[in-house]
Design an enzyme around this catalytic site. Structure first.
Site, short mmCIF file in Angstrom:
data_model
loop_
_atom_site.label_atom_id
_atom_site.label_comp_id
_atom_site.label_asym_id
_atom_site.label_seq_id
_atom_site.Cartn_x
_atom_site.Cartn_y
_atom_site.Cartn_z
N LYS A 145 -15.73 -8.00 3.31
CA LYS A 145 -14.66 -8.75 3.80
C LYS A 145 -15.04 -8.89 5.27
O LYS A 145 -15.23 -8.04 6.29
CB LYS A 145 -13.37 -8.07 3.94
CG LYS A 145 -12.69 -7.89 2.36
CD LYS A 145 -11.47 -7.12 2.46
CE LYS A 145 -11.15 -7.21 0.79
NZ LYS A 145 -9.81 -6.28 0.67
N ARG A 204 -1.98 -5.85 -8.10
CA ARG A 204 -1.15 -6.87 -7.78
C ARG A 204 -0.71 -7.68 -8.84
O ARG A 204 0.40 -8.12 -9.58
CB ARG A 204 -1.32 -7.78 -6.38
CG ARG A 204 -1.10 -7.04 -5.57
CD ARG A 204 -1.68 -7.68 -4.24
NE ARG A 204 -3.09 -7.55 -4.33
CZ ARG A 204 -4.07 -7.69 -3.23
NH1 ARG A 204 -3.44 -8.15 -2.05
NH2 ARG A 204 -5.22 -7.44 -3.31
N SER A 231 -3.35 -7.89 3.01
CA SER A 231 -3.42 -7.43 4.40
C SER A 231 -4.06 -9.01 5.11
O SER A 231 -3.82 -9.30 6.25
CB SER A 231 -4.58 -6.56 4.61
OG SER A 231 -4.31 -5.41 3.93
N HIS A 246 0.99 -1.26 -0.12
CA HIS A 246 -0.08 -0.06 0.14
C HIS A 246 0.87 1.31 -0.02
O HIS A 246 0.54 2.17 -0.78
CB HIS A 246 -1.07 -0.05 1.21
CG HIS A 246 -2.12 -1.00 1.18
ND1 HIS A 246 -2.13 -1.82 2.45
CD2 HIS A 246 -2.80 -1.55 0.49
CE1 HIS A 246 -3.12 -2.59 2.29
NE2 HIS A 246 -3.48 -2.52 0.88
P1 ADP Z 1 -9.99 -3.24 -0.44
O1 ADP Z 1 -10.99 -3.80 0.68
O2 ADP Z 1 -10.58 -1.97 -0.76
O3 ADP Z 1 -9.73 -4.23 -1.52
P2 ADP Z 1 -7.44 -3.19 0.57
O4 ADP Z 1 -6.54 -2.74 1.68
O5 ADP Z 1 -7.39 -5.13 0.53
O6 ADP Z 1 -9.02 -2.71 0.40
O7 ADP Z 1 -6.65 -2.89 -0.76
C1 ADP Z 1 -6.41 -1.48 -0.93
C2 ADP Z 1 -5.95 -1.15 -2.41
O8 ADP Z 1 -4.44 -1.55 -2.38
C3 ADP Z 1 -6.65 -1.92 -3.42
O9 ADP Z 1 -6.55 -1.10 -4.60
C4 ADP Z 1 -5.60 -3.30 -3.66
O10 ADP Z 1 -5.54 -3.85 -4.89
C5 ADP Z 1 -4.28 -2.34 -3.31
N1 ADP Z 1 -3.36 -3.39 -2.75
C6 ADP Z 1 -3.40 -4.16 -2.08
N2 ADP Z 1 -2.10 -5.07 -1.92
C7 ADP Z 1 -1.35 -4.46 -2.75
C8 ADP Z 1 0.07 -4.59 -2.96
N3 ADP Z 1 0.74 -5.72 -2.27
N4 ADP Z 1 0.65 -3.90 -3.87
C9 ADP Z 1 -0.15 -2.86 -4.47
N5 ADP Z 1 -1.20 -2.65 -4.18
C10 ADP Z 1 -2.04 -3.51 -3.39
#
Ligand code: ADP
Length: 158
Positions: free
Chosen positions: A41, A91, A128, A17
């Site tokens: 989620k 990703r 996460s 992130h």
């Molecule tokens: P959500 O519930 O909105 O998917 P996340 O916290 O899982 O929230 O992800 C927020 C954003 O960060 C999303 O656009 C996700 O694709 C991106 N993201 C998550 N992990 C990574 C990573 N390892 N590298 C780049 N972007 C990521």
């Protein structure tokens, strides 16, 4: 002024992130990170105010950034903060289908475009959900999350 909104669950915020945020800060005048509860989620580790606090500490080296939490539609928040663009990280192709659908829905609701920023391959395995699982069972995730998050995970799981 060009403003980008980066919404997500960030439960917890990790280095993947952070990398997206740092890129967005180079591309836009202002970046707003907005943490929310994703109804798709079921598992929640940190409360919204805790996530907001950890993210604020993790991005304290960046100047053109604001961290908020919200519980409304992303596009409603985007209008409220006058964001020009919504940022999402990618990703792998597995992220793409969902993200594309969401981007198209958000565009049709508001006319606001989504910009996808690809992750560096170093971070493409980070999620996460995995961080939560590894930390819960005592694994060391300190090299995958900012120090403020590592500290909170340690306090939570020892
Ligand atoms: P959500 O519930 O909105 O998917 P996340 O916290 O899982 O929230 O992800 C927020 C954003 O960060 C999303 O656009 C996700 O694709 C991106 N993201 C998550 N992990 C990574 C990573 N390892 N590298 C780049 N972007 C990521």
């Amino acid at each position: 002024m060009k403003t980008a909104l980066f919404p997500g669950s960030f439960d917890p915020f990790h280095d993947g992130h952070l990398e997206i945020v740092e890129s967005a800060c180079r591309l836009f005048d202002q970046v707003i990170i907005a943490t929310m509860v994703n109804p798709q989620k079921a598992t929640r580790l940190f409360e919204l105010d805790e996530r907001q606090e950890m993210i604020t500490q993790a991005v304290s080296h960046l100047e053109n950034i604001k961290v908020v939490s919200f519980s409304t539609l992303v596009v409603r928040l985007a209008k409220e903060v006058e964001a020009n663009v919504i940022i999402r990280g990618l990703r792998a192709v597995t992220d793409f289908e969902n993200e594309l659908q969401m981007a198209q829905m958000n565009f049709s609701l508001s006319g606001i475009d989504t910009l996808f920023i690809p992750t560096a391959s170093t971070y493409s395995f980070l999620s996460s959900r995995l961080i939560r699982e590894v930390a819960r069972f005592g694994g060391d995730v300190s090299k995958m999350v900012p120090p403020a998050v590592a500290k909170q995970l340690k306090e939570r799981f020892g």
